[in-house]
Each structure stands twice: as structure tokens, then as C-alpha cells.
Design a protein around this motif. Structure first.
Motif, short mmCIF file in Angstrom:
data_model
loop_
_atom_site.label_atom_id
_atom_site.label_comp_id
_atom_site.label_asym_id
_atom_site.label_seq_id
_atom_site.Cartn_x
_atom_site.Cartn_y
_atom_site.Cartn_z
N ALA A 155 91.22 58.58 128.19
CA ALA A 155 90.37 58.37 127.02
C ALA A 155 91.07 58.85 125.75
O ALA A 155 91.01 58.20 124.69
CB ALA A 155 89.04 59.09 127.19
N MET A 156 91.75 59.99 125.82
CA MET A 156 92.47 60.52 124.67
C MET A 156 93.64 59.61 124.28
O MET A 156 93.91 59.41 123.09
CB MET A 156 92.99 61.93 124.98
CG MET A 156 91.88 62.98 125.10
SD MET A 156 92.51 64.64 125.42
CE MET A 156 93.45 64.94 123.94
N ASN A 157 94.31 59.06 125.30
CA ASN A 157 95.42 58.14 125.03
C ASN A 157 94.92 56.86 124.33
O ASN A 157 95.55 56.36 123.39
CB ASN A 157 96.12 57.79 126.34
CG ASN A 157 97.34 56.91 126.11
OD1 ASN A 157 98.25 57.28 125.39
ND2 ASN A 157 97.33 55.74 126.74
N GLU A 158 93.74 56.38 124.80
CA GLU A 158 93.16 55.18 124.19
C GLU A 158 92.69 55.47 122.76
O GLU A 158 92.81 54.62 121.88
CB GLU A 158 92.00 54.70 125.05
CG GLU A 158 91.51 53.30 124.73
CD GLU A 158 92.55 52.24 125.01
OE1 GLU A 158 92.57 51.23 124.25
OE2 GLU A 158 93.37 52.41 125.94
N MET A 159 92.19 56.70 122.56
CA MET A 159 91.73 57.07 121.23
C MET A 159 92.89 57.11 120.24
O MET A 159 92.73 56.76 119.06
CB MET A 159 91.02 58.42 121.29
CG MET A 159 90.25 58.75 120.03
SD MET A 159 88.91 57.57 119.76
CE MET A 159 88.46 57.98 118.08
N HIS A 160 94.06 57.51 120.72
CA HIS A 160 95.25 57.54 119.87
C HIS A 160 95.61 56.12 119.42
O HIS A 160 95.97 55.89 118.25
CB HIS A 160 96.43 58.17 120.63
CG HIS A 160 97.72 58.13 119.86
ND1 HIS A 160 97.96 58.91 118.76
CD2 HIS A 160 98.84 57.35 120.04
CE1 HIS A 160 99.15 58.65 118.28
NE2 HIS A 160 99.71 57.71 119.05
N LYS A 161 95.45 55.15 120.33
CA LYS A 161 95.72 53.76 119.99
C LYS A 161 94.72 53.25 118.93
O LYS A 161 95.09 52.50 118.03
CB LYS A 161 95.63 52.89 121.24
CG LYS A 161 96.72 53.17 122.27
CD LYS A 161 96.55 52.24 123.48
CE LYS A 161 97.61 52.54 124.55
NZ LYS A 161 97.42 51.67 125.74
N VAL A 162 93.46 53.69 119.08
CA VAL A 162 92.43 53.28 118.13
C VAL A 162 92.75 53.81 116.73
O VAL A 162 92.64 53.09 115.73
CB VAL A 162 91.05 53.76 118.57
CG1 VAL A 162 90.02 53.58 117.46
CG2 VAL A 162 90.61 53.03 119.83
N ARG A 163 93.17 55.09 116.65
CA ARG A 163 93.49 55.68 115.36
C ARG A 163 94.69 54.99 114.71
O ARG A 163 94.73 54.79 113.49
CB ARG A 163 93.78 57.17 115.54
CG ARG A 163 92.52 58.00 115.84
CD ARG A 163 92.88 59.41 116.21
NE ARG A 163 91.67 60.21 116.46
CZ ARG A 163 91.69 61.41 117.05
NH1 ARG A 163 92.86 61.95 117.44
NH2 ARG A 163 90.56 62.07 117.24
N THR A 164 95.68 54.64 115.54
CA THR A 164 96.85 53.92 115.02
C THR A 164 96.44 52.56 114.46
O THR A 164 96.89 52.14 113.39
CB THR A 164 97.90 53.72 116.14
OG1 THR A 164 98.32 55.01 116.63
CG2 THR A 164 99.10 52.96 115.61
N ALA A 165 95.56 51.86 115.17
CA ALA A 165 95.08 50.54 114.73
C ALA A 165 94.29 50.67 113.42
O ALA A 165 94.39 49.83 112.53
CB ALA A 165 94.23 49.90 115.81
N LYS A 166 93.48 51.75 113.31
CA LYS A 166 92.72 51.97 112.09
C LYS A 166 93.65 52.20 110.90
O LYS A 166 93.42 51.67 109.79
CB LYS A 166 91.79 53.18 112.25
CG LYS A 166 90.55 52.91 113.07
CD LYS A 166 89.64 54.13 113.08
CE LYS A 166 88.34 53.86 113.83
NZ LYS A 166 87.45 55.05 113.83
N HIS A 167 94.72 52.96 111.12
CA HIS A 167 95.69 53.22 110.06
C HIS A 167 96.37 51.92 109.63
O HIS A 167 96.55 51.65 108.43
CB HIS A 167 96.72 54.24 110.53
CG HIS A 167 97.80 54.51 109.52
ND1 HIS A 167 97.58 55.22 108.36
CD2 HIS A 167 99.12 54.13 109.50
CE1 HIS A 167 98.70 55.28 107.67
NE2 HIS A 167 99.66 54.64 108.35
N GLN A 168 96.74 51.08 110.61
CA GLN A 168 97.38 49.81 110.32
C GLN A 168 96.43 48.87 109.56
O GLN A 168 96.84 48.14 108.66
CB GLN A 168 97.86 49.15 111.62
CG GLN A 168 99.00 49.88 112.29
CD GLN A 168 99.34 49.29 113.66
OE1 GLN A 168 98.54 48.54 114.24
NE2 GLN A 168 100.51 49.63 114.16
#
Length: 280
Positions: A155-168
Motif C-alpha cells: 500500500a505504501m509503495n502504491e501511495m508513492h506512485k500516486v504522489r508521483t502522478a499527482k506531482h506530474q
């Protein structure tokens, strides 16, 4: 310098007097049908007098502006005016400047349109933002499911992907805003082209600045010219220009008389190039 001095003298003394003294009264005997006489001045307002000291200053008229002949025209009978047909010459003279103004308006509007490259960049950024938005929503749902099943690390790994996508996504949205602010109709300092005189107007201008434009000499000149052309086109509808002898040909046209008959015969003229555009 000589031209400027002559223009000043014309304003102070009147064109009639200046012409008479400079040519020993030779032009004082001009008849009202002479091609040297400005027929626009006789019927209404010569376009050369509308835009003095503006960006569209046409300079002095090459034709004679005679107050005496203007009075003669104004006091002539309707039948005599119809025989002369100077109102057709006046329309043709105005048509030339209206068409030229409309060409400038079209050119100015094209300058404010987005280029093919700007359209491509905009579409790419919109697609990128949509894809990132989908990635974020899917990722948040995945985090929720993993959290409920106790898969904290995943879940934490997936959350990191979500934050990266939000920044992009935020970066793409900033790029899109910058592109919209510097290109096309929404850019160029929010410019829009005046559909009467062709000047650039800013959507950010206050009422005072807009009033200065709409009541300015150049805008009012083109506005009056367009209204006069439209009024004359209605009045002359169905009438054909008079047939003239060769020495009395249209002084405002280098072409044959047949071209003028096609424009003003029957329908009373075209649109004068006055294509109504969106106003705000």
C-alpha cells in the motif's frame, strides 16, 4: 516639409484659395464634373479627412476640395444629382478603404489564432493530464484495497506512485496554463481585434480605456464610413450608375466602367466588407 506646409496652409486658408493662388486661379474654373474634383468631398466626407493625425492618416487628397462646388452639389436638384451619379463614386471610394481595413482585421485575427504546434502541445498536455488523473484514481482505490487486506508495504509503495502522478499532473497543468496564457486568443495580453477599425483591444482594459478607443478619431472614422456606405447601398439599390463619356469616367477606378456596373447595378452593392464579428 513642403507637403506639411501646404497641408497647414490648406487648413488655415482653405483648399480653394490655396489652389487658386498657386495656379493663378486655373482650378477655380473647374466644372463640377471634372475628374480633378473630389467627388467624395462633394457628396459627403473625403476619406482623407477622416483619419488625420492617426495611425491611418492617408495624407492629403490628390483631388480638389472646392467649397463652392460642394455648395453647388448640395443645392442641385435630385434629377441633376442622379444624372451626375457622384454617390456611386463616393461608394466606390469608401469601398476601397473598407476592404483594406477588413484585410487588416483578418490578418490581425490570424495573428491571435493558435499555431498548429500550439494546438498539438495543448492536446498532448490535455491527454497527459487525463491519463495521470486516471492513474491517481486507480492508485487510490488500490491503496484502499491493500490497506484493508493488511498489505501495508504494498500500500505504501502504491501511495508513492500516486504522489508521483499527482506531482506530474500539477506540472502538466502549469505547463498548460502557461501555454494558454501566451498563445492564441487567450494570450497576447488577452487581445481581441476591433471589428470596425482593426485595432487591438485588451480584455483587461478598463471602461475609460475602452471609451477612449470607441470614441477615438480612427474608430469613429471607420464607423462613420461603414454606416454611410450601408446607407448609400440601400438608397442606390436597383439603380444603375450613369453612362458617362470617356472624359467623365470614374476618377476612383483604374478599371473599366463595367466593373463598377457589376458592383452597384441591381443589388446596390456588396457588403462593403463589413462582416460582423463577435463583439464583447
Amino acid at each position: 516639409m513642403a507637403a506639411e506646409q501646404r497641408k497647414l496652409l490648406e487648413q488655415l486658408m482653405g483648399a480653394d484659395q490655396l489652389i487658386g493662388t498657386g495656379a493663378q486661379g486655373r482650378n477655380a474654373q473647374l466644372s463640377i464634373t471634372d475628374n480633378k474634383v473630389c467627388r467624395s468631398y462633394l457628396v459627403g466626407t473625403c476619406p482623407h479627412d477622416l483619419f488625420t493625425n492617426t495611425k491611418q492618416d492617408l495624407g492629403p487628397c490628390s483631388k480638389v476640395h472646392s467649397e463652392g462646388l460642394k455648395t453647388e452639389y448640395e443645392t442641385a436638384s435630385s434629377a441633376e444629382k442622379a444624372k451626375w451619379g457622384f454617390d456611386f463614386d463616393y461608394m466606390r471610394d469608401m469601398q476601397k478603404y473598407i476592404d483594406d481595413c477588413d484585410r487588416r482585421i483578418d490578418t490581425a485575427q490570424r495573428r491571435l489564432e493558435k499555431t498548429p504546434d500550439e494546438i498539438r502541445q495543448t492536446n498532448n498536455l490535455l491527454k497527459q493530464i487525463a491519463d495521470l488523473n486516471s492513474t491517481i484514481n486507480t492508485g487510490l482505490l488500490e491503496v484502499s484495497v491493500l490497506g484493508e487486506t493488511g498489505s501495508v508495504a504494498m500500500a505504501m509503495n502504491e501511495m508513492h506512485k500516486v504522489r508521483t502522478a499527482k506531482h506530474q499532473k500539477e506540472t502538466a497543468e502549469r505547463d498548460l496554463k502557461n501555454l494558454q496564457d501566451t498563445s492564441g486568443p487567450s494570450g497576447h495580453q488577452k487581445l481581441q481585434v476591433c471589428d470596425v477599425c482593426g485595432a487591438y483591444l485588451s480584455r483587461l482594459d478598463n471602461d475609460r480605456r475602452l471609451a477612449d478607443h470607441f470614441f477615438g478619431k480612427m474608430h469613429m472614422g471607420y464607423s462613420d464610413m461603414r454606416k454611410t456606405w450601408k446607407k448609400l447601398s440601400v438608397e442606390l439599390k436597383g439603380r444603375a450608375p450613369p453612362v458617362r463619356h470617356h472624359e467623365e469616367e470614374d476618377p476612383y477606378s483604374a478599371g473599366p466602367r463595367s466593373g463598377r456596373n457589376q458592383r452597384y447595378g441591381g443589388s446596390g452593392g456588396g457588403s462593403g466588407g463589413y462582416r460582423r464579428r463577435g463583439r464583447w
